[in-house]
Enzyme design. Structure first.
Site, PDB file in Angstrom:
ATOM      1  N   ALA A   1      -9.775  13.839  27.518  1.00  0.00           N
ATOM      2  CA  ALA A   1      -8.364  13.563  27.276  1.00  0.00           C
ATOM      3  C   ALA A   1      -7.466  14.162  28.358  1.00  0.00           C
ATOM      4  CB  ALA A   1      -7.957  14.097  25.907  1.00  0.00           C
ATOM      5  N   THR A   2      -7.867  15.289  28.938  1.00  0.00           N
ATOM      6  CA  THR A   2      -7.032  15.886  29.984  1.00  0.00           C
ATOM      7  C   THR A   2      -6.877  14.932  31.157  1.00  0.00           C
ATOM      8  OG1 THR A   2      -7.583  18.154  29.354  1.00  0.00           O
ATOM      9  CG2 THR A   2      -6.851  17.801  31.614  1.00  0.00           C
TER      10      THR A   2
ATOM     11  N   ASN B   1      -2.271  19.453  17.668  1.00  0.00           N
ATOM     12  CA  ASN B   1      -3.572  20.125  17.668  1.00  0.00           C
ATOM     13  C   ASN B   1      -3.518  21.521  17.073  1.00  0.00           C
ATOM     14  OD1 ASN B   1      -2.053  20.662  20.194  1.00  0.00           O
ATOM     15  ND2 ASN B   1      -3.778  21.996  20.677  1.00  0.00           N
TER      16      ASN B   1
ATOM     17  N   GLN C   1      -6.088  14.118  18.419  1.00  0.00           N
ATOM     18  CA  GLN C   1      -6.336  14.656  17.083  1.00  0.00           C
ATOM     19  C   GLN C   1      -6.116  13.618  15.987  1.00  0.00           C
ATOM     20  OE1 GLN C   1      -7.498  17.714  16.376  1.00  0.00           O
ATOM     21  NE2 GLN C   1      -7.368  18.604  18.417  1.00  0.00           N
TER      22      GLN C   1
ATOM     23  N   SER D   1     -10.390  11.616  22.893  1.00  0.00           N
ATOM     24  CA  SER D   1     -11.477  12.492  23.321  1.00  0.00           C
ATOM     25  C   SER D   1     -12.626  12.383  22.330  1.00  0.00           C
ATOM     26  CB  SER D   1     -10.984  13.942  23.399  1.00  0.00           C
ATOM     27  OG  SER D   1     -12.024  14.817  23.773  1.00  0.00           O
TER      28      SER D   1
ATOM     29  N   HIS E   1     -15.222  14.321  21.677  1.00  0.00           N
ATOM     30  CA  HIS E   1     -15.724  15.491  20.952  1.00  0.00           C
ATOM     31  C   HIS E   1     -14.812  15.931  19.817  1.00  0.00           C
ATOM     32  CE1 HIS E   1     -13.388  19.072  22.487  1.00  0.00           C
ATOM     33  NE2 HIS E   1     -13.074  18.217  23.440  1.00  0.00           N
TER      34      HIS E   1
ATOM     35  N   THR F   1     -18.780   7.338  38.586  1.00  0.00           N
ATOM     36  CA  THR F   1     -19.911   6.759  37.875  1.00  0.00           C
ATOM     37  C   THR F   1     -19.889   7.164  36.413  1.00  0.00           C
ATOM     38  OG1 THR F   1     -21.254   6.840  39.883  1.00  0.00           O
ATOM     39  CG2 THR F   1     -22.430   6.631  37.783  1.00  0.00           C
TER      40      THR F   1
ATOM     41  N   CYS G   1      -7.767  26.032  24.068  1.00  0.00           N
ATOM     42  CA  CYS G   1      -7.541  26.111  25.511  1.00  0.00           C
ATOM     43  C   CYS G   1      -6.626  27.266  25.876  1.00  0.00           C
ATOM     44  CB  CYS G   1      -6.951  24.802  26.032  1.00  0.00           C
ATOM     45  SG  CYS G   1      -5.504  24.252  25.137  1.00  0.00           S
TER      46      CYS G   1
END
Length: 358
Positions: free
Chosen positions: A68-69, A141, A169, A186, A188, A224, A303
């Protein structure tokens, strides 16, 4: 270990792992190669893309990113014109917006109320014709508050601005707004693997590339792709189901009952209930976490939790430094059992009581 930190990351779904294994063990072809093995790998990538898109609004498609970043950086840096965003956005948005401001781009950062929600009248005053980008997070988040993104998107649309939604989220947890132009996700955060995300882009919209190179991915993103990560993301996306929300709502009710006397940070009604951010004034959170080493929970967003600074989100909703530092975040979801949750909360409550905060 009792795991109560679902906002930081979620456990990998067994189905996601199973989808990944063939591409880690026996099938190693580059999905951008023209030979048969490469075409097979590309087919797996496209199946995953379709599975992720199935939960998204019609009229667009996701481009895979490293997370996501990257997606948020691409969305912000790939657009032009003044930016309007919110004070409670993730650092991946706020820091990128600040970087754009240093390059001369005009920025308005809207405050939020004590409930964590933006005032739509203030938003309407700020989102004027000429605004280039509006960025708002769907589910916060840190405190779980659900912003009125659909209403914000309507303001952006009326002003001719591009609407970016940080749906990290929210994707798979709450309904996605239909009128956004860009959405970041994201894997995860929804029981997929780490290291992969996506930027959903409305058809007809183009962005300046963030990464230059081969332009392998749709919309010009270079690099890739990993068929294994894409397959895991796609498998996780197919597991999105209403029963998760029902399970989370039941856990929320038990948790709130067990944390009687604690104060919930942010709106109690307009929020995702798998995120419980609470405080007890005077709580020594570092001591609490030390005494609850067998319970995984957070003193803030993952983070920033090691920075020692009070949460910018909690400060933005009007908490003092002391109140912010006396707050913890408890996150739960699909694989959390009621017994685990209550055992973890009992440990937290008991540790707080040893500080004289029963």
């Amino acid at each position: 270990m009792i795991y109560l930190d679902y906002q930081a990351t979620t456990p990998l779904a067994p189905e996601a792992l199973a989808a990944m294994l063939p591409w880690l063990e026996t099938q190693h072809a580059n999905p951008h190669a023209a030979h048969r093995a490469g075409r097979q790998a590309k087919a797996a990538v496209e199946v995953a893309r379709d599975r992720i898109a199935a939960a998204m609004p019609a009229g667009g498609a996701p481009s895979f990113t490293s997370g996501a970043t990257e997606a948020l950086n691409w969305a912000i840096k790939g657009t032009t014109g003044p930016i309007v965003t919110l004070a409670t956005e993730h650092a991946a948005v706020l820091d990128t917006v600040a970087a754009e401001a240093r390059r001369g781009r005009a920025v308005v950062v809207l405050p939020v109320g004590r409930d964590g929600l933006v005032d739509l009248d203030r938003a309407a005053a700020a989102i004027r014709p000429g605004t280039g980008l509006v960025a708002a997070m769907l589910v916060n988040n840190e405190i779980g508050v659900i912003q009125p993104v659909a209403a914000i998107a309507a303001l952006a649309q009326a002003a001719g601005a591009v609407m970016l939604c940080d749906a990290v989220q929210g994707y798979g947890r709450v309904a996605l707004p239909a009128d956004c132009d860009l959405m970041a996700m994201s894997a995860h955060k929804l029981h997929g693997p780490k290291g992969i995300g996506a930027l959903w882009m409305r058809d007809g919209l183009s962005l300046e590339p963030l990464l230059h190179g081969g332009g392998q991915e749709r919309a010009g993103r270079s690099g890739t792709l990993s068929p294994a990560l894409c397959a895991g993301f796609g498998a996780a996306a197919t597991l999105i189901a209403a029963e998760d929300a029902d399970h989370v709502a039941r856990l929320w009710a038990r948790a709130v009952e067990r944390l009687d006397g604690w104060t919930i940070n942010g709106s109690v009604t307009q929020r995702y209930r798998g995120n419980l951010n609470v405080r007890r004034n005077g709580l020594d959170v570092a001591r609490l976490m030390s005494e609850c080493r067998d319970v995984a929970f957070s003193a803030g967003s993952a983070c920033a939790s090691g920075s020692g600074r009070p949460s910018h989100v909690l400060r933005a909703i009007g908490l003092s430094d002391g109140e912010a530092r006396s707050s913890i975040r408890i996150g739960f979801g699909r694989y959390t059992t009621a017994d685990e949750l209550l055992a973890g909360l009992d440990a937290i409550v008991a540790a707080a009581a040893r500080q004289g905060l029963a």
